[in-house]
Design a protein around this motif. Sequence first.
Motif, PDB file in Angstrom:
ATOM      1  N   ASN A 114       0.815  -1.223   0.000  1.00  0.00           N
ATOM      2  CA  ASN A 114       0.000   0.000   0.000  1.00  0.00           C
ATOM      3  C   ASN A 114       0.842   1.264   0.000  1.00  0.00           C
ATOM      4  OD1 ASN A 114       1.025  -0.005   2.575  1.00  0.00           O
ATOM      5  ND2 ASN A 114      -0.946  -0.132   3.619  1.00  0.00           N
ATOM      6  N   GLY A 115       2.163   1.106  -0.120  1.00  0.00           N
ATOM      7  CA  GLY A 115       3.052   2.262  -0.153  1.00  0.00           C
ATOM      8  C   GLY A 115       3.598   2.659   1.202  1.00  0.00           C
ATOM      9  N   LYS A 116       3.077   2.075   2.259  1.00  0.00           N
ATOM     10  CA  LYS A 116       3.550   2.386   3.602  1.00  0.00           C
ATOM     11  C   LYS A 116       4.957   1.845   3.789  1.00  0.00           C
ATOM     12  CE  LYS A 116       2.377   1.740   8.493  1.00  0.00           C
ATOM     13  NZ  LYS A 116       1.390   1.148   9.444  1.00  0.00           N
ATOM     14  N   THR A 117       5.823   2.647   4.408  1.00  0.00           N
ATOM     15  CA  THR A 117       7.207   2.248   4.629  1.00  0.00           C
ATOM     16  C   THR A 117       7.488   2.076   6.108  1.00  0.00           C
ATOM     17  OG1 THR A 117       7.969   3.374   2.618  1.00  0.00           O
ATOM     18  CG2 THR A 117       9.626   2.886   4.288  1.00  0.00           C
ATOM     19  N   LEU A 118       8.027   0.925   6.463  1.00  0.00           N
ATOM     20  CA  LEU A 118       8.391   0.632   7.840  1.00  0.00           C
ATOM     21  C   LEU A 118       9.902   0.657   7.980  1.00  0.00           C
ATOM     22  CD1 LEU A 118       6.078  -2.469   8.466  1.00  0.00           C
ATOM     23  CD2 LEU A 118       5.532  -0.058   8.862  1.00  0.00           C
ATOM     24  N   GLN A 119      10.384   1.171   9.097  1.00  0.00           N
ATOM     25  CA  GLN A 119      11.807   1.116   9.399  1.00  0.00           C
ATOM     26  C   GLN A 119      12.064  -0.130  10.236  1.00  0.00           C
ATOM     27  OE1 GLN A 119      12.222   5.018  11.128  1.00  0.00           O
ATOM     28  NE2 GLN A 119      13.208   5.818   9.298  1.00  0.00           N
ATOM     29  N   ILE A 120      13.056  -0.902   9.823  1.00  0.00           N
ATOM     30  CA  ILE A 120      13.323  -2.193  10.433  1.00  0.00           C
ATOM     31  C   ILE A 120      14.628  -2.145  11.218  1.00  0.00           C
ATOM     32  CG2 ILE A 120      13.702  -4.641  10.021  1.00  0.00           C
ATOM     33  CD1 ILE A 120      10.891  -3.747   9.300  1.00  0.00           C
ATOM     34  N   SER A 121      14.566  -2.520  12.480  1.00  0.00           N
ATOM     35  CA  SER A 121      15.769  -2.638  13.292  1.00  0.00           C
ATOM     36  C   SER A 121      16.283  -4.071  13.234  1.00  0.00           C
ATOM     37  CB  SER A 121      15.475  -2.259  14.749  1.00  0.00           C
ATOM     38  OG  SER A 121      16.556  -2.628  15.590  1.00  0.00           O
ATOM     39  N   PRO A 122      17.580  -4.280  12.984  1.00  0.00           N
ATOM     40  CA  PRO A 122      18.127  -5.646  12.903  1.00  0.00           C
ATOM     41  C   PRO A 122      17.985  -6.433  14.201  1.00  0.00           C
ATOM     42  CG  PRO A 122      19.665  -4.048  11.990  1.00  0.00           C
ATOM     43  CD  PRO A 122      18.604  -3.271  12.693  1.00  0.00           C
ATOM     44  N   GLU A 123      17.689  -5.752  15.307  1.00  0.00           N
ATOM     45  CA  GLU A 123      17.543  -6.435  16.593  1.00  0.00           C
ATOM     46  C   GLU A 123      16.092  -6.769  16.929  1.00  0.00           C
ATOM     47  OE1 GLU A 123      19.168  -3.349  16.454  1.00  0.00           O
ATOM     48  OE2 GLU A 123      21.123  -4.293  16.151  1.00  0.00           O
ATOM     49  N   ALA A 124      15.151  -6.330  16.087  1.00  0.00           N
ATOM     50  CA  ALA A 124      13.729  -6.450  16.439  1.00  0.00           C
ATOM     51  C   ALA A 124      13.207  -7.875  16.285  1.00  0.00           C
ATOM     52  CB  ALA A 124      12.904  -5.498  15.576  1.00  0.00           C
ATOM     53  N   GLN A 125      12.156  -8.164  17.046  1.00  0.00           N
ATOM     54  CA  GLN A 125      11.389  -9.398  16.926  1.00  0.00           C
ATOM     55  C   GLN A 125       9.932  -8.951  16.796  1.00  0.00           C
ATOM     56  OE1 GLN A 125      12.883 -12.569  17.206  1.00  0.00           O
ATOM     57  NE2 GLN A 125      14.905 -11.650  17.477  1.00  0.00           N
ATOM     58  N   GLN A 126       9.317  -9.145  15.639  1.00  0.00           N
ATOM     59  CA  GLN A 126       7.977  -8.621  15.445  1.00  0.00           C
ATOM     60  C   GLN A 126       7.224  -9.367  14.359  1.00  0.00           C
ATOM     61  OE1 GLN A 126       7.701  -4.709  13.539  1.00  0.00           O
ATOM     62  NE2 GLN A 126       9.832  -4.874  12.866  1.00  0.00           N
ATOM     63  N   THR A 127       5.893  -9.223  14.397  1.00  0.00           N
ATOM     64  CA  THR A 127       5.017  -9.731  13.344  1.00  0.00           C
ATOM     65  C   THR A 127       4.498  -8.544  12.547  1.00  0.00           C
ATOM     66  OG1 THR A 127       4.329 -11.634  14.671  1.00  0.00           O
ATOM     67  CG2 THR A 127       2.909 -11.007  12.843  1.00  0.00           C
TER      68      THR A 127
END
Length: 377
Positions: A114-127
Motif C-alpha cells: 500500500n506504499g507504507k514504509t516501515l523502518q526495520i531494526s536488525p535487533e527487532a522481533q515482530q510480526t
Amino acid sequence: MKGKLSDEEERFFTSWIQESEEKQDLFNRLQDSENAENISVIAKLDDNEEWQKVLEKYRNKKIKENKTFNISSLLKYAAVFIGLIGLGYGYWNYNFNNQSNFESGDSITLTLGNGKTLQISPEAQQTITDVQGKILSEQKGELIDYSKTTEVRKLVYNTLTVPNGIRFSVVLSDSTVVHLNAGSSLKYPIKFIENQNRQVFLKGEAYFDVTKNKAKPFVVTSGNLDVRVLGTKFNVSSYPEDEHIKTVLVEGAVSLYNTKNKYDPKRALKLKPGYKADWDRLYGGTKAVEQVDTDIYTGWTEGKLIIKEMPFKNIIQKLQRHYKVNIENKYEDLNNEVFTATFDIETIEETLKIFAIETPFQYEIKGDDIIIYKPEN
C-alpha cells in the motif's frame, strides 16, 4: 498536535499532509507515540537555537537538501514540524530521546504493497501485518520470514531496502532464502501465485538459495537481465555503477537471457556450477564467461570483503558499501593500482593501512568521511 495552529498554518499543514500516505503515516505515528503526552517540552525550545543545531548536524554529515522550506510561521508554535517538514528525523532526535534515531538512508526499510514504509531494526522481533490484520511476515533479528504468510490471491509486492554497512536476509513464501548485501534492495511478492513464475526484482547484490519447484521457475530480474532457475544456489551482483551484472553459480543450473525476450531454452545462456557470467548492462548480452573460485563472490554473506585483482577505483565502491563510509580519492595514480586481499574483522582504518603498505598513500578520517592523498616525499 497541540491544536494551536493559525488559519494560515492550518492550511499549510493540511496541504502538506495530503501530499502522500507516508506523511500521513508519519504524523499518525507521532500522535500515537507513548511520548506524545510530553509534547509540551517542544514549547520550551528556543526555535532558532534548535534549528541551527539541526542545520549544523546536516552540514557535518554532508546531507544536502535541494528544496527550500518556508517554515518560520510553523516554528512559532510547534518546533516539532522542523522534524516533519524536509528534515524527517530532527523531531525524534531532540525530543524522543528513548527512541531510535533514524536518518534517511541509514536504516533498513520495508515498503508494503500500500506504499507504507516501515523502518526495520536488525535487533527487532515482530510480526508484520496488513491493514486487515493478516500476517504478512515475521521478523526475527536480521531475517524476515514470509513462509507463513496468510493466503493471498493476487500479487502484492513488498520491497526490502538495505543501506550501506548492513546485511539482511529474507525468506520468501516458497521458503527460498535471499541474503542481501549492503546497499541493495529486493522487490518480491508476499505470496507467489499459482500458475505464475516466481519472479523477484534485484538492485545491488544478493545470494539466492532457491527452493526447487519444476512447475514454477524462479526468475531474478535485474536491469535487462533475467536469471531463471528451478532450484539452486547462486549470487547476482548488479550495482548501478557496475558496467557488468555478475552471476556466479554455486550449484545447480541457471539460464540467462534478456528481459525483453521471451524465455527460449535454446537461446538462453546456461551456466555451469563454478562459473561466472558477466552480462553487459548497456547492450543486454553476455560479455564473458569464466571459471572462478565461488568463495570470492559469496564470502560477503559471512561478513568477508574479498578482493581479487581489482583496481583501487573499483575497490573504493566496495569499501564504501561494506564500511558505510564516504571516500574521496585525491591521489589519481592510485586508481589503477591492482590489489588482491581478504578482510574480515578489520576496521576501515586497519584496511586502509594494509593497502598503504603495498602502495603508500596518506589518508584523513573524519567521522564517516575519508580523504586519500598522495604521499609526501
